[in-house]
Design a protein around this motif. Sequence first.
Motif, short mmCIF file in Angstrom:
data_model
loop_
_atom_site.label_atom_id
_atom_site.label_comp_id
_atom_site.label_asym_id
_atom_site.label_seq_id
_atom_site.Cartn_x
_atom_site.Cartn_y
_atom_site.Cartn_z
N PRO A 238 0.81 -1.22 0.00
CA PRO A 238 0.00 0.00 0.00
C PRO A 238 0.84 1.27 0.00
O PRO A 238 0.52 2.24 -0.70
N LEU A 239 1.91 1.28 0.77
CA LEU A 239 2.80 2.46 0.78
C LEU A 239 3.51 2.61 -0.55
O LEU A 239 3.73 3.74 -1.02
N ASP A 240 3.87 1.50 -1.18
CA ASP A 240 4.55 1.57 -2.47
C ASP A 240 3.62 2.12 -3.54
O ASP A 240 4.02 2.95 -4.37
N GLY A 261 -4.31 10.34 0.16
CA GLY A 261 -3.99 9.36 -0.88
C GLY A 261 -4.61 8.02 -0.61
O GLY A 261 -5.20 7.39 -1.51
N PHE A 262 -4.50 7.54 0.64
CA PHE A 262 -5.11 6.26 1.00
C PHE A 262 -6.64 6.33 0.87
O PHE A 262 -7.28 5.39 0.38
N THR A 263 -7.20 7.44 1.32
CA THR A 263 -8.66 7.61 1.23
C THR A 263 -9.12 7.56 -0.22
O THR A 263 -10.13 6.91 -0.57
N LEU A 274 -5.43 -1.27 -2.74
CA LEU A 274 -4.15 -0.85 -2.14
C LEU A 274 -3.00 -1.73 -2.62
O LEU A 274 -1.84 -1.34 -2.53
N TRP A 275 -3.32 -2.94 -3.09
CA TRP A 275 -2.27 -3.88 -3.52
C TRP A 275 -2.14 -3.96 -5.04
O TRP A 275 -1.51 -4.88 -5.54
N ARG A 276 -2.68 -2.99 -5.78
CA ARG A 276 -2.52 -3.01 -7.23
C ARG A 276 -1.05 -2.85 -7.61
O ARG A 276 -0.37 -1.97 -7.11
#
Length: 501
Positions: A238-240, A261-263, A274-276
């Motif tokens: 997710p951070l990447d 960004g996460f939202t 998040l894992w794309r």
Amino acid sequence: MVSSVLCRCVASPPPDAASAASSPASSPASVDPCGGAVCGGPDHRLRLWSLFQTLDVNRDGGLCVNDLAVGLRRLGLHRTEGELRKIVQAGDKDLDGQLDFEEFVHYLQDHEKKLRLVFKSLDKKNDGRIDAQEIMQSLRDLGVKISEQQAEKILKSMDKNGTMTIDWNEWRDYHLLHPVENIPEIILYWKHSTIFDVGENLTVPDEFTVEERQTGMWWRHLVAGGGAGAVSRTCTAPLDRLKVLMQVHASRSNNMCIVGGFTQMIREGGAKSLWRGNGINVLKIAPESAIKFMAYEQIKRLVGSDQEALRIHERLVAGSLAGAIAQSSIYPMEVLKTRMALRKTGQYSGMLDCARKILAREGVAAFYKGYVPNMLGIIPYAGIDLAVYETLKNAWLQRYAVNSADPGVFVLLACGTMSSTCGQLASYPLALVRTRMQAQASIEGAPEVTMSSLFRQILRTEGAFGLYRGLAPNFMKVIPAVSISYVVYENLKITLGVQSR
């Protein structure tokens, strides 16, 4: 002559501490005054000068390879030309091809300190002596099995008094003028390991010993490192992905923050989004690691001599070239990773669908967008990462390594994290430009951009800060990535039967 100039201090204080304290002779200088290095007594420098003059056969005030060869042969010590060249290179601070007296003294002191560390690591019983069983156990820890007769043969080569054990003086005298690179124990503790996976596989590859290659331990290390990298990248994916989105879409007018960004990602595609891009990021570990390792082993033979361990600059050259070959081979997967991370819901059904659509709409050239900045980023990343790691390693060895060369897990992780962070910081602008070029081709009708024009555009519209968009989530993932990699790596080593050192 050689042994007469060396300190004969014991490695520990005398048993009678009270009498030692009351005796004038038992000052700090008389109780292991040198800490295992050459003694600093009042007449010691004179004795070292006597040895230096004996070795300086042409009386020019410097020890070259030829001086050492002739001088040591006269003293009954035989060293190969390669070994003597390493000695001169290790001590030659002013790079004039020879050792003056000060360089000679400094080399002996530094070399003896390392010898003391290795001696203590081999002395499993901590009794001040090394016997055949301890030699067998130490080599077994390195993946080498020898018989007791072979261990005794090794002992006899160093044992002067026929006790079939080696004390510190015998060990030191035998190895005094052997080059530092012949000490594997310190190298094994301080291998810059594959466990430090922070998502950018641009580091210089691991060094494997001859024994590890012969016993098949090398592939177990690579598999364990690959597995650790896969778990680590998945946990920090997710951070990447947030980093990629900020690199491409963030600007002065679109100031994307971490929470925002996460939202945005969750609102657009749910938590799964998040894992794309993580699937292809994990898949490319195996081919990239394998190609880099094979290329590194071949390049080592070209840039180095017949020695097992390369010097730092040789490792940098070999590692950078191997990294360039590996990156060139799997670069289309890098482009796919970026496109998959940036995709909208329903845009692609999977990796193969993404690859087919890119090929149909943009051609083969699209798979090499951003190739130049990616290649240019390898040198600053690998160079600074390696330089910082070696600097931190040497600083620790000089200041804290007293009884063991083993720094412990925390120090290893801290050094690996700091060196990797510095390497990423130096190469980050090139990584950002690469990512934007990879994404640029996906915008239909967008003009072709070059690396230099993109640099100028970012500096003109966003300033220097624009070259570091996405740096915060990138650094946020370093510590968890390294920690997760280490835990998984250690457990996989146990599963694969790799002996811990």
